[in-house]
Design a protein around this motif. Structure first.
Motif, mmCIF file in Angstrom:
data_model
loop_
_atom_site.group_PDB
_atom_site.id
_atom_site.type_symbol
_atom_site.label_atom_id
_atom_site.label_comp_id
_atom_site.label_asym_id
_atom_site.label_seq_id
_atom_site.Cartn_x
_atom_site.Cartn_y
_atom_site.Cartn_z
ATOM 1 N N LYS A 38 0.330 -1.554 0.237
ATOM 2 C CA LYS A 38 0.228 -0.298 0.060
ATOM 3 C C LYS A 38 0.817 1.357 -0.306
ATOM 4 O O LYS A 38 0.813 2.699 -0.037
ATOM 5 C CB LYS A 38 -0.675 -0.157 1.151
ATOM 6 C CG LYS A 38 -2.146 1.319 0.977
ATOM 7 C CD LYS A 38 -3.451 0.396 2.096
ATOM 8 C CE LYS A 38 -4.273 1.713 1.857
ATOM 9 N NZ LYS A 38 -5.310 1.242 2.967
ATOM 10 N N GLN A 159 -9.186 -1.356 0.414
ATOM 11 C CA GLN A 159 -8.080 -1.306 -0.958
ATOM 12 C C GLN A 159 -7.481 -2.859 -0.558
ATOM 13 O O GLN A 159 -6.304 -3.000 -0.311
ATOM 14 C CB GLN A 159 -6.948 -0.764 -1.440
ATOM 15 C CG GLN A 159 -7.483 0.813 -1.699
ATOM 16 C CD GLN A 159 -6.562 1.961 -1.883
ATOM 17 O OE1 GLN A 159 -5.615 1.717 -2.752
ATOM 18 N NE2 GLN A 159 -6.956 3.476 -2.244
ATOM 19 N N LEU A 162 -3.805 -4.267 -2.025
ATOM 20 C CA LEU A 162 -3.125 -3.926 -1.780
ATOM 21 C C LEU A 162 -2.550 -4.593 0.074
ATOM 22 O O LEU A 162 -2.172 -4.031 0.626
ATOM 23 C CB LEU A 162 -3.094 -2.456 -1.497
ATOM 24 C CG LEU A 162 -3.744 -1.729 -2.878
ATOM 25 C CD1 LEU A 162 -3.391 -0.455 -2.548
ATOM 26 C CD2 LEU A 162 -2.211 -1.870 -4.139
#
Length: 403
Positions: A38, A159, A162
């Protein structure tokens, strides 16, 4: 002391380097196939590490400030200097690696994982944490690993591709901790799309006001990007945590046209009606904004301009156009989900942790840092700043910082 860190993101890597620098034997367990995924995506690949301005944390503000009072700008700058990463401050107090590349941040952290002999196991899903005697047992991939303390830095659920999928909350909840309601933050707004016809791809700088129940819930000036589903851009993304399906977004497009003060656009439109009387009414806003945006404002104002000259517009109609430009209203349908969100709003209750050390107040030897906690900041480096600050403090565990 043997320390196990669950999660190899920003907070986890900062905790690992700090703990190892103080003499701990450290093992990082990461669910993904590599650590720091990330990090590479933050700041559009430039990695906005921190912000030197006033702290901006819509979620968990008091706890975030308490953490940063102990490991803020000065301490984090010293951390990066000790690791050999030069920094550069840009507009708005945003601090980036001098290289302008997120990859250099991760390369630096990975170098010191190796230098300090920190163990890293990737593709490793932690399924349980258990207090046993004076220490902890960490269960992952059918193996049990013993340690004196464990630091949970597994993030929220923004996310997932990630790295973060929300499982870290469950680990802490099974240890007696409690989670607040969670929702996507720093994500795009989904709105009524009819008024946006033809606007996708246009960017403007203006003030966005979100109203819920007839009352302002959020107001900020910044960049707005029109999309085929609603609104994007920093300003819109920061509004997301304040939006519900009953909210209305109002854009002051008069500002984007160069008229920031109330009444300025009205004066200009009256002048145009007089001096451009023979020109088509549909070109009244020419030069003030993209024609596609001008067309949208005229449509939204409900003033019929087809086949008419500018001089035929009445004062009431001119007023309606100006009023629409000053408050271009869109009904909010919702926000983009966790797959699009930069951070999670909500998480494990901050009051259950000590901001000086990030130690659990409920379970001795258990620590947490980063997005797994109920803290979320605005765009501009605030989220990474909290992640690194809390990670460093959890690694130090009250023993002082090693640089």
């Amino acid at each position: 002391m043997r320390t196990i860190i669950v999660g190899g993101g920003a907070a986890g890597l900062a905790a690992a380097v700090t703990a190892a620098s103080l003499g701990d034997r450290v093992l990082v367990l990461e669910r993904m196939d590599r650590v720091g995924k990330k990090l590479l995506a933050t700041g559009n690949g430039r990695c906005n590490l921190m912000n030197t301005g006033e702290a901006r944390y819509p979620g968990g503000a008091d706890f975030a400030r308490a953490v940063l009072a102990r490991c803020g700008r000065a301490e984090q700058t010293a951390f990066w200097r000790a690791l050999g990463l030069p920094l550069r401050e840009e507009a708005g107090g945003r601090v980036y690696p001098a290289s302008g590349m997120a990859s250099t941040v991760l390369d630096t952290l990975r170098l010191h994982l190796d230098r300090l002999g920190i163990g890293v196991e990737t593709g490793c899903e932690v399924t349980g944490l258990y207090r046993e005697g004076e220490g902890w047992t960490v269960c992952a991939d059918s193996r049990r690993r013993a340690c004196e303390r464990v630091i949970v830095t597994g993030g929220g659920c923004a996310q997932e591709k990630l790295g973060s999928n929300g499982t870290a909350w469950g680990l802490l909840e099974k240890c007696g901790h409690h989670r607040t309601a969670v929702r996507p933050a720093l994500t795009q707004l989904e709105t009524d799309t009819a008024p946006l016809r033809g606007l996708s791809g246009i960017r403007v700088r203006c003030t966005l006001t979100v109203e819920t129940g007839g009352r302002p819930a959020f107001r900020e000036s910044g960049e707005i990007l029109f999309t085929d589903y609603g609104l994007s851009g920093i300003c819109a993304m920061q509004a997301a945590r304040f939006c519900t399906a009953r909210s209305t977004a109002a854009l002051n497009l008069a500002e984007a046209m160069g008229f920031p003060e109330a009444g300025q656009l009205r004066t200009e439109l009256r002048r145009r009606v007089r001096e451009w009387a023979e020109l088509p009414a549909g070109r009244l806003l020419t030069g003030l904004c993209a024609q596609r945006l001008a067309d949208a404002v005229l449509r939204q104002s409900r003033v019929e301009t087809r086949g008419r000259s500018a001089g035929s517009l009445s004062p009431k109609e001119t007023e309606a156009i100006a009023r629409c430009a000053e408050a271009f209203r869109l009904e909010v349908r919702g926000v983009k989900g966790f797959d699009s969100a930069q951070v999670t709003a909500g998480g494990i209750r901050c009051a259950e942790f000590d901001p000086e050390t990030m130690a659990s107040r409920l379970a001795p030897g258990l620590y947490a840092a980063g997005e797994v906690l109920d803290v979320d900041g605005d765009c501009g480096g605030f989220n990474l700043m909290f992640a690194f600050g809390s990670g460093i403090l959890s690694g130090a565990a009250g023993r002082g910082l090693p640089w």
